[in-house]
Write a protein that holds these residues in place. Sequence first.
Motif, PDB file in Angstrom:
ATOM      1  N   UNK A 104      -4.357  -5.684  -5.350  1.00  0.00           N
ATOM      2  CA  UNK A 104      -2.947  -6.063  -5.336  1.00  0.00           C
ATOM      3  C   UNK A 104      -2.764  -7.563  -5.156  1.00  0.00           C
ATOM      4  N   UNK A 105      -3.687  -8.196  -4.463  1.00  0.00           N
ATOM      5  CA  UNK A 105      -3.588  -9.644  -4.229  1.00  0.00           C
ATOM      6  C   UNK A 105      -3.734 -10.434  -5.523  1.00  0.00           C
ATOM      7  N   UNK A 106      -4.241  -9.806  -6.564  1.00  0.00           N
ATOM      8  CA  UNK A 106      -4.432 -10.475  -7.850  1.00  0.00           C
ATOM      9  C   UNK A 106      -3.238 -10.306  -8.791  1.00  0.00           C
ATOM     10  N   UNK A 107      -2.195  -9.618  -8.329  1.00  0.00           N
ATOM     11  CA  UNK A 107      -1.036  -9.318  -9.168  1.00  0.00           C
ATOM     12  C   UNK A 107       0.126 -10.232  -8.815  1.00  0.00           C
ATOM     13  N   UNK A 108       0.783 -10.738  -9.843  1.00  0.00           N
ATOM     14  CA  UNK A 108       1.978 -11.578  -9.662  1.00  0.00           C
ATOM     15  C   UNK A 108       3.196 -10.839 -10.196  1.00  0.00           C
ATOM     16  N   UNK A 109       4.373 -11.259  -9.757  1.00  0.00           N
ATOM     17  CA  UNK A 109       5.607 -10.657 -10.244  1.00  0.00           C
ATOM     18  C   UNK A 109       6.129  -9.581  -9.319  1.00  0.00           C
ATOM     19  N   UNK A 110       7.263  -8.998  -9.694  1.00  0.00           N
ATOM     20  CA  UNK A 110       7.902  -7.938  -8.928  1.00  0.00           C
ATOM     21  C   UNK A 110       8.097  -6.715  -9.830  1.00  0.00           C
ATOM     22  N   UNK A 111       8.037  -5.514  -9.212  1.00  0.00           N
ATOM     23  CA  UNK A 111       8.083  -4.274  -9.977  1.00  0.00           C
ATOM     24  C   UNK A 111       9.177  -3.346  -9.444  1.00  0.00           C
TER      25      UNK A 111
ATOM     26  N   UNK B 130      -8.246  -0.295   3.824  1.00  0.00           N
ATOM     27  CA  UNK B 130      -7.160  -0.966   4.541  1.00  0.00           C
ATOM     28  C   UNK B 130      -5.815  -0.357   4.217  1.00  0.00           C
ATOM     29  N   UNK B 131      -5.463   0.723   4.869  1.00  0.00           N
ATOM     30  CA  UNK B 131      -4.264   1.480   4.521  1.00  0.00           C
ATOM     31  C   UNK B 131      -2.967   0.690   4.734  1.00  0.00           C
ATOM     32  N   UNK B 132      -2.742   0.185   5.937  1.00  0.00           N
ATOM     33  CA  UNK B 132      -1.494  -0.527   6.210  1.00  0.00           C
ATOM     34  C   UNK B 132      -1.407  -1.820   5.423  1.00  0.00           C
ATOM     35  N   UNK B 133      -2.505  -2.558   5.342  1.00  0.00           N
ATOM     36  CA  UNK B 133      -2.501  -3.821   4.602  1.00  0.00           C
ATOM     37  C   UNK B 133      -2.214  -3.593   3.127  1.00  0.00           C
ATOM     38  N   UNK B 134      -2.769  -2.513   2.565  1.00  0.00           N
ATOM     39  CA  UNK B 134      -2.533  -2.206   1.155  1.00  0.00           C
ATOM     40  C   UNK B 134      -1.080  -1.827   0.922  1.00  0.00           C
ATOM     41  N   UNK B 135      -0.541  -1.001   1.801  1.00  0.00           N
ATOM     42  CA  UNK B 135       0.860  -0.600   1.643  1.00  0.00           C
ATOM     43  C   UNK B 135       1.779  -1.805   1.787  1.00  0.00           C
TER      44      UNK B 135
ATOM     45  N   UNK C 168      15.338  -2.158  -3.584  1.00  0.00           N
ATOM     46  CA  UNK C 168      15.754  -0.899  -4.186  1.00  0.00           C
ATOM     47  C   UNK C 168      14.639  -0.198  -4.954  1.00  0.00           C
ATOM     48  N   UNK C 169      13.470  -0.831  -5.046  1.00  0.00           N
ATOM     49  CA  UNK C 169      12.340  -0.243  -5.755  1.00  0.00           C
ATOM     50  C   UNK C 169      11.688   0.871  -4.958  1.00  0.00           C
ATOM     51  N   UNK C 170      10.808   1.618  -5.625  1.00  0.00           N
ATOM     52  CA  UNK C 170      10.191   2.786  -4.991  1.00  0.00           C
ATOM     53  C   UNK C 170       8.669   2.734  -5.113  1.00  0.00           C
ATOM     54  N   UNK C 171       8.012   3.250  -4.075  1.00  0.00           N
ATOM     55  CA  UNK C 171       6.565   3.440  -4.075  1.00  0.00           C
ATOM     56  C   UNK C 171       6.288   4.941  -4.099  1.00  0.00           C
ATOM     57  N   UNK C 172       5.513   5.372  -5.087  1.00  0.00           N
ATOM     58  CA  UNK C 172       5.092   6.763  -5.212  1.00  0.00           C
ATOM     59  C   UNK C 172       3.634   6.875  -4.783  1.00  0.00           C
ATOM     60  N   UNK C 173       3.359   7.783  -3.858  1.00  0.00           N
ATOM     61  CA  UNK C 173       1.992   8.044  -3.435  1.00  0.00           C
ATOM     62  C   UNK C 173       1.699   9.526  -3.622  1.00  0.00           C
ATOM     63  N   UNK C 174       0.674   9.808  -4.422  1.00  0.00           N
ATOM     64  CA  UNK C 174       0.200  11.195  -4.602  1.00  0.00           C
ATOM     65  C   UNK C 174      -1.165  11.295  -3.929  1.00  0.00           C
ATOM     66  N   UNK C 175      -1.261  12.156  -2.931  1.00  0.00           N
ATOM     67  CA  UNK C 175      -2.474  12.241  -2.122  1.00  0.00           C
ATOM     68  C   UNK C 175      -2.726  13.687  -1.689  1.00  0.00           C
TER      69      UNK C 175
ATOM     70  N   UNK D 178       4.340   7.341   8.721  1.00  0.00           N
ATOM     71  CA  UNK D 178       4.239   6.299   9.749  1.00  0.00           C
ATOM     72  C   UNK D 178       3.875   4.954   9.129  1.00  0.00           C
ATOM     73  N   UNK D 179       2.971   4.954   8.153  1.00  0.00           N
ATOM     74  CA  UNK D 179       2.600   3.718   7.466  1.00  0.00           C
ATOM     75  C   UNK D 179       3.818   3.090   6.797  1.00  0.00           C
ATOM     76  N   UNK D 180       4.607   3.910   6.127  1.00  0.00           N
ATOM     77  CA  UNK D 180       5.802   3.408   5.436  1.00  0.00           C
ATOM     78  C   UNK D 180       6.836   2.881   6.426  1.00  0.00           C
TER      79      UNK D 180
END
Length: 322
Positions: free
Chosen positions: A165-172, A186-191, A201-208, A242-244
């Motif tokens: 993720x650190x290599x990505x620029x822009x907003x989604x 690194x769960x919290x750092x990644x999130x 207003x954007x959304x994060x989808x996690x399938x686990x 809890x992470x979110x």
Amino acid sequence: MKNLLHCKICAGELNPPMQVKEEMFGMGDIFEYAQCKQCGCLQCLNIPNNFAKYYPDNYYSLGPVTGKLSWRERVRRDVTCKFVLRRPAFMDDWFKQWVEERNVLEVYHRIGVRPGHSLLDVGCGGGRHVQDLRVAGVKGALGVDPFIEADVYDDGQLLVKKGSLEDIAGKFDFIAFHHSFEHIEGQQATFDAAVSLLKPGGKILIRIPTVTSDAYEIYREKWLQLDAPRHIYLHSHQSIALIAQKAGMQQFDLWCDSAAGQFIFSEQYRQGIALFDERSYMKNPKESIFRPEQIEEYQKRAQALNKILRGDQICIVFEKPN
């Protein structure tokens, strides 16, 4: 090996560990997993340093998307992809009769992805889902994965970037983790990094996979979704939320999309049959240990458990406040 002494999600006390074998490829290497008494997250205690060993070339998500489709396959794919995100609401019931609810584009339709949106797929392997999104009109779809050999291009455009993720620029508008979040140390750092790339207003989808399930409680160390050591964290509904919450995100939706495999392959593991064994139902269904009526019963059980949020896989969606 890296060893955990306390829960990496909430810092709570861990239960005594259980020993879990690598079962997918039949390597037999043993790892210790312990569940947090407080948040319920199950986590690997001895994370291997040589992780590449456990992602061989035939690992399912790392293959390229360059294989040629027949004209019939291409037409079916293109029609499905282009229609699934654009269909009017009155056609939902009819459409679901011939497109599986677990289809990735159907999941995206449910959370509001539409042509013109931008979407980042994290841990997408070779980029099949990203390619389908672009066919569906989501031209701003991009993938990122640290385990692929090199950047992947499709028709001269970057499809998947090798990196994090650190290599990505822009907003989604949307960021998705399709069965990749559980592989990340690194769960919290990644999130948190994902939230920083998200528009208001954007959304994060996690399938686990989830331990808040009948399958985990029945099979424990032989549960298919433990997938040691690749699955470092197996979350409860509580621990992933809890992470979110720590990142200031609000829960938008949660549903189960588990299938019969939670019983089929866990039963195989009990019998000492690895996922890629020639005796496996995945390799040779007709030569497996299961009768057709057993498979049908497992399918019915999976559907019933999904309805009461006890399936062993979840889709959980978090929204960033405006």
